[in-house]
Design an enzyme around this catalytic site. Structure first.
Site, PDB file in Angstrom:
ATOM      1  N   HIS A  26       0.808  -1.215   0.000  1.00 49.78           N
ATOM      2  CA  HIS A  26       0.000   0.000   0.000  1.00 49.78           C
ATOM      3  C   HIS A  26       0.842   1.267   0.000  1.00 49.78           C
ATOM      4  O   HIS A  26       0.364   2.327  -0.409  1.00 49.78           O
ATOM      5  CB  HIS A  26      -0.960   0.003   1.192  1.00 49.78           C
ATOM      6  CG  HIS A  26      -0.319   0.225   2.517  1.00 49.78           C
ATOM      7  ND1 HIS A  26       0.208  -0.793   3.274  1.00 49.78           N
ATOM      8  CD2 HIS A  26      -0.095   1.366   3.225  1.00 49.78           C
ATOM      9  CE1 HIS A  26       0.698  -0.294   4.391  1.00 49.78           C
ATOM     10  NE2 HIS A  26       0.542   1.004   4.394  1.00 49.78           N
ATOM     11  N   HIS A  77       8.153  -1.917   2.311  1.00 45.01           N
ATOM     12  CA  HIS A  77       8.055  -0.454   2.293  1.00 45.01           C
ATOM     13  C   HIS A  77       9.411   0.220   2.070  1.00 45.01           C
ATOM     14  O   HIS A  77       9.587   1.026   1.155  1.00 45.01           O
ATOM     15  CB  HIS A  77       7.475   0.059   3.618  1.00 45.01           C
ATOM     16  CG  HIS A  77       6.130  -0.489   3.949  1.00 45.01           C
ATOM     17  ND1 HIS A  77       5.269  -1.026   3.009  1.00 45.01           N
ATOM     18  CD2 HIS A  77       5.471  -0.580   5.134  1.00 45.01           C
ATOM     19  CE1 HIS A  77       4.160  -1.409   3.593  1.00 45.01           C
ATOM     20  NE2 HIS A  77       4.251  -1.155   4.879  1.00 45.01           N
TER      21      HIS A  77
END
Length: 488
Positions: A187, A249
């Site tokens: 995300h 990430h």
């Protein structure tokens, strides 16, 4: 008018936390913006015994709790919630997928046209292979009408736990789907400010000529969380900060900062360059792990619910990396990620080389500090540039000052979409630019697996740190002379 082809969004694990907090609000926001296909349905597949109506009631409660600014009354809401259907089934039993296939065929009849199918695996990672296998064996991984329709699958992180498990998961996927059907989601890549790294670098002539080892002294990437476990002890204690945050990430951000300009903005062109950047990172050999990495655990972690009393799982990880290519040779990349930090912040700090100490040699060193460019991903999203300026007055005194741009100031009326909104919409459109490719995931795991194995063999080396601090004291020594961690 929206011209997207009819689509059914099939949600595995529909009764879970991710669906309530993120996926249902994201789908509703897209519907309110008229961005979903005109003919669109959401089929929830889960183990619990529910009906269409009881599941719709659950989704209304979820929207009211986690997206309270969006109304759950009126025609727009009724149109949205009426698109939800519930199909009960076990993840590891073939008959459940037969029932799912029949339900999807019924929806095709209702819509009056064969629908595209987007499968979302919002389930624990240990269940991925069973679901993927049954989707393939039941024929659901194939388009319903040849080239006129498509079937795609979104796989949540973590994608494997090391290099071998990620390879095995990739093999399982590629036995049932083709690579262009697979969307491995992170995300972070859906955040506007992460995407802005590409725009900032390649749409501005000012910085790209300086974006190399000749002008940049070092790069720091920080992913800090202020919270602890928040009820995720069982999951996190088996995962750790490196698997949960660094592998995806932090390394995704690093690849965007370090990559070469792609030949186009097509998905594979962008991902080709990201993979090259990851593969150029110098491996950290087993004997170098103690000097090139630091892992920590905050005080009180072992008393958290779901955590083993003798746990050596890291809640903090820091690494000193080098990208061994012509652009970056010799420039260190410092990566750190941690829980229970002083504040929640994700940023990239690019420190340029210091000026020659000639004109301003007599001034205080802190007043003649190197230029620093900060790409702030969250919160206070924006870009900050630290420069030297003359302080007002008769004397030649220098003082560091900030030039800054923030999204909220520059685009006050713009709606900054949640990352899941952007990523779900891209998957429906067939744009995989912001999703990880299989070789990209394996390149990241290839770097981190030897580190994780070395840590496992030396459990006593984990460093303690207090909550509300920036990690273990030893992390400062990781940077070496002339560098220090930036305090965001």
């Amino acid at each position: 008018m929206n011209k997207l082809a009819p689509c059914v969004f099939v949600l595995f694990g529909a009764t879970g936390d991710l669906t309530k907090r993120k996926l249902a609000p994201a789908l509703y926001a897209l519907h309110r913006e008229n961005l979903l296909p005109e003919k669109f349905a959401i089929v929830a597949y889960a183990r619990r015994d529910k009906t269409d109506e009881t599941f719709r009631t659950d989704m209304k409660a979820a929207i009211e709790e986690f997206a309270p600014k969006m109304p759950t009354t009126g025609k727009v809401w009724e149109n949205f919630i009426s698109r939800f259907y519930y199909q009960r089934g076990e993840f590891d039993q073939a008959e459940g997928y037969t029932g799912l296939r029949d339900r999807l065929n019924e929806l095709d009849v209702e819509q009056g046209t064969p629908c595209n199918r987007l499968f979302y695996l919002a389930i624990p990672p240990e269940q991925y292979e069973a679901v993927i296998t049954h989707l393939g064996d039941s024929g659901l991984s194939y388009p319903t009408n040849g080239e006129d329709t498509w079937a795609r699958v979104i796989v949540e992180k973590p994608f494997g736990t090391d290099l071998e498990t990620s390879r095995q998961l990739n093999r399982t996927l590629l036995e049932r789907f083709t690579e262009n059907q697979i969307y491995r989601i992170d995300h972070y890549l859906g955040k506007e400010t992460v995407q802005n790294i590409l725009v900032f670098r390649f749409a501005n002539e000012l910085f790209e000529p300086l974006w190399n080892h000749k002008y940049i002294d070092s790069v720091q990437i920080t992913v800090a969380e202020q919270i602890g476990l928040e009820g995720r002890g069982n999951f996190f204690d088996e995962t750790g900060m490196t698997r949960d945050v660094v592998q995806n990430h932090a390394l995704q951000i690093l690849s965007l900062v370090a990559m070469e300009p792609p030949v186009s903005l097509d998905a594979d062109a962008v991902r080709d360059e990201k993979v090259k950047a990851l593969r150029a990172i110098r491996p950290i050999l087993r004997e170098e792990v103690a000097h090139s990495t630091v892992r920590g655990q905050y005080a009180g972690y072992r008393q958290e619910e779901g955590v083993k009393q003798d746990s050596t799982t890291e809640t903090y990880a820091a690494m000193k990396l080098y990208v061994d290519n012509w652009r970056w040779g010799g420039t260190p990349f410092f990566v750190r990620a941690g829980k229970a930090m002083p504040r929640r912040v994700t940023e990239v700090a690019v420190q340029f080389r210091a000026i020659p100490q000639v004109l301003f040699a007599k001034m205080k060193r802190e007043n003649v500090s190197p230029n620093v460019l900060v790409l702030r991903i969250q919160p206070d999203e924006g870009i900050y540039l630290l420069i030297g300026a003359k302080e007002p007055g008769p004397s030649m005194n220098l003082k560091p000052v900030d030039l800054h741009f923030t999204y909220k100031d520059a685009f006050p009326k713009a709606h900054i979409a949640d990352a899941y909104e952007r990523l779900i919409l891209d998957a429906i459109r067939g744009d995989a630019s912001l999703f990880a490719r299989g070789d990209e995931v394996e390149a990241a795991w290839g770097l981190l697996t030897p580190i994780l194995e070395a840590w496992k063999s030396r459990p006593g080396e984990i460093q303690p740190y207090f909550t509300g601090t920036w990690g273990p004291e030893r992390a400062a020594a990781l940077l070496g002379d002339g560098h220090q961690w930036r305090e965001p």
